[in-house]
Motif scaffolding. Structure first.
Motif, short mmCIF file in Angstrom:
data_model
loop_
_atom_site.label_atom_id
_atom_site.label_comp_id
_atom_site.label_asym_id
_atom_site.label_seq_id
_atom_site.Cartn_x
_atom_site.Cartn_y
_atom_site.Cartn_z
N TYR A 171 -3.74 1.26 5.15
CA TYR A 171 -5.13 0.81 5.97
C TYR A 171 -4.60 0.71 7.50
CZ TYR A 171 -7.56 -3.21 8.15
OH TYR A 171 -8.17 -4.06 8.91
N ARG B 41 -7.53 -6.13 -1.45
CA ARG B 41 -6.79 -5.55 -2.59
C ARG B 41 -5.66 -6.45 -3.44
NH1 ARG B 41 -4.63 -1.65 1.68
NH2 ARG B 41 -2.96 -2.93 1.41
N ALA C 152 0.88 -1.25 0.02
CA ALA C 152 0.02 0.24 0.11
C ALA C 152 0.84 1.42 -0.02
CB ALA C 152 -1.05 0.27 1.27
N SER D 223 -8.98 -10.82 6.07
CA SER D 223 -7.89 -9.67 6.43
C SER D 223 -7.92 -8.62 5.51
CB SER D 223 -6.38 -10.38 6.16
OG SER D 223 -5.65 -9.62 6.61
N GLY D 224 -8.09 -7.23 6.12
CA GLY D 224 -8.59 -6.25 5.35
C GLY D 224 -7.69 -5.86 4.09
N SER D 225 -6.27 -5.99 4.13
CA SER D 225 -5.34 -5.77 2.89
C SER D 225 -5.92 -6.69 2.00
CB SER D 225 -4.09 -5.68 3.42
OG SER D 225 -3.62 -6.89 4.07
N SER E 131 -0.61 -12.01 4.65
CA SER E 131 -1.84 -12.25 5.01
C SER E 131 -2.58 -11.81 3.97
CB SER E 131 -2.32 -11.30 6.01
OG SER E 131 -2.19 -10.13 6.01
N ASP F 79 5.90 -0.78 5.58
CA ASP F 79 4.71 -1.56 6.08
C ASP F 79 4.67 -1.49 7.53
OD1 ASP F 79 2.19 -2.60 5.18
OD2 ASP F 79 2.92 -3.99 3.86
N SER G 248 -0.68 -6.92 12.81
CA SER G 248 -1.40 -5.93 12.44
C SER G 248 -2.85 -5.94 13.08
CB SER G 248 -1.40 -5.58 10.93
OG SER G 248 -1.69 -7.18 10.24
N HIS H 176 -4.30 -2.50 14.39
CA HIS H 176 -5.48 -1.81 14.26
C HIS H 176 -6.03 -1.24 15.33
CE1 HIS H 176 -5.02 -2.66 10.12
NE2 HIS H 176 -5.00 -3.94 10.22
O1 PMV Z 1 -4.69 -6.75 6.42
P1 PMV Z 1 -4.07 -6.48 7.73
O2 PMV Z 1 -5.06 -6.42 8.85
O3 PMV Z 1 -2.78 -7.51 7.86
O4 PMV Z 1 -3.48 -5.01 7.77
C1 PMV Z 1 -2.39 -4.59 7.04
C2 PMV Z 1 -2.12 -3.09 7.28
C3 PMV Z 1 -0.70 -2.61 6.58
O5 PMV Z 1 -0.32 -3.64 5.71
C4 PMV Z 1 -0.19 -2.00 7.46
C5 PMV Z 1 -1.54 -1.54 5.49
C6 PMV Z 1 -1.99 -2.04 4.17
O6 PMV Z 1 -2.98 -1.09 4.00
O7 PMV Z 1 -1.72 -2.75 3.78
#
Ligand code: PMV
Length: 336
Positions: free
Chosen positions: A21, A149, A17, A144-146, A113, A292, A202, A206
């Motif tokens: 996020y 994408r 990113a 997992s949010g990212s 992730s 990151d 992460s 969050h």
């Molecule tokens: O998807 P997660 O919960 O592992 O969060 C990822 C968060 C960051 O990698 C720090 C930023 C991002 O947007 O990828």
């Protein structure tokens, strides 16, 4: 009664990113929009076999990572699957055996992730024959949010913004056609600065945003920065673009450092690299860094800077601190 056994493979890329996020709102939604590109060589491959069950249970019978049983991964995945499918009606249950591997090392600063949870969402889409990429992205987001994408290849935006008509909190959308072709071949060299697993996951990270004193300012900044990024991505890469990448990366770490408890993930080598990269820009080499939630430094640059940066690598420009790196992973945007 004997059930049919199906054997299939899916894969998904990791992503990096440039707008991060960081922090959740309403469960698995993001506090702020984020923008990333997928990586060409850093991927998760997931082989699976499944047989249908007569009830609606989903049972992970085996989970192998790089050929070895990995109980901790298995139970994490079982929890995510249970949480997701308990709230939804599925046509049938199944017994699944999973064998997964990454093309990149663990704890390297490449988001495993994102690629692994996107691959998992693709697996279920294959099992349940759902081909809608936005639906897949939404499922990946729940895991997992990212990961939302990492379903489609290239530049992806997750989160709602008035700047982009069909932007959504639910799923990521593809931005490739709004991004200048020079960004389709953006390079990402990942300088791994530690071989230790991250001190804070992460998901714990969050959480730290919930009570953060700079939470409102962060959300406002992220929206303004997104508008700026979208303008800069329409034209060929500029120093202003790389400045903005660096500001955003440092803001992420500043948020972590000013959390309660405070989280400091950079290593001395990360700082040395950041300084070296700034000097490269003063020497007229177009590049910048992003970070990151870890100590690895991602060196981003347009493809036309590749020969000069390869020379610097050979000449050991990064040499004085090279002994401290575990590895330098040379990757690039998937559209390359
Ligand atoms: O998807 P997660 O919960 O592992 O969060 C990822 C968060 C960051 O990698 C720090 C930023 C991002 O947007 O990828």
């Amino acid at each position: 009664m004997a059930m049919d056994l199906f054997n299939k493979q899916v894969s998904a890329p990791s992503n990096i990113a440039i707008l991060k996020y960081w922090g959740k709102s309403n469960g698995q939604f993001s506090l702020n929009p984020s923008l990333s590109f997928t990586l060409k060589h850093s991927k998760t491959f997931l082989d699976f076999t499944y047989e249908k069950r007569q009830d609606k249970e989903i049972i992970i019978q085996d989970f192998l990572f790089n050929g070895f049983a990995k109980e901790s991964f298995k139970s994490k995945i079982e929890q995510k699957i249970k949480k997701y499918f308990n709230q939804r009606d599925i046509p049938f249950g199944c017994n699944i055996k999973i064998n997964t591997s990454n093309t990149f090392p663990h704890s390297s600063g490449i988001a495993s992730s994102a690629s692994s949870m996107a691959a998992l969402a693709k697996m279920f889409s294959m099992i349940y024959d759902t081909h809608d990429v936005h639906q897949q992205s939404s499922m990946a987001r729940e895991f997992s949010g990212s990961a939302c994408r990492s379903i489609q290849e290239g530049w992806c935006l997750w989160g709602e913004t008035q700047d982009v008509l069909d932007s959504s909190q639910e799923h990521a959308i593809l931005m490739n056609s709004s991004v200048h072709p020079d960004f389709h071949s953006l390079q990402d060299w990942i300088f791994v600065c530690s071989d230790q697993a991250k001190a804070v996951s992460s998901s714990d990270g969050h959480q730290l945003m919930n009570q953060h004193p700079f939470k409102d300012a962060r959300v406002k900044n992220a929206h303004e920065r997104l508008s700026h990024f979208l303008q800069l991505l329409e034209v060929t890469p500029s120093n202003t673009f790389f400045d903005l990448c660096e500001q955003e990366a440092l803001e992420l770490h500043a948020l972590m450092m000013t959390s309660t408890p405070s989280v400091l993930l950079m290593e001395p080598e990360s700082l040395l690299l950041i300084k070296k990269i700034s000097k490269l820009r003063q020497r007229g080499i177009m590049c910048g860094f992003t970070l990151d939630a870890g100590s690895s430094v991602h060196l981003l640059f347009p493809k036309n800077q590749l020969p000069i940066l390869k020379n610097l690598l050979d000449e050991e420009y990064f040499g004085t601190i090279k002994k401290d790196y575990i590895e330098i992973i040379q990757d690039e945007c998937s559209l390359c």
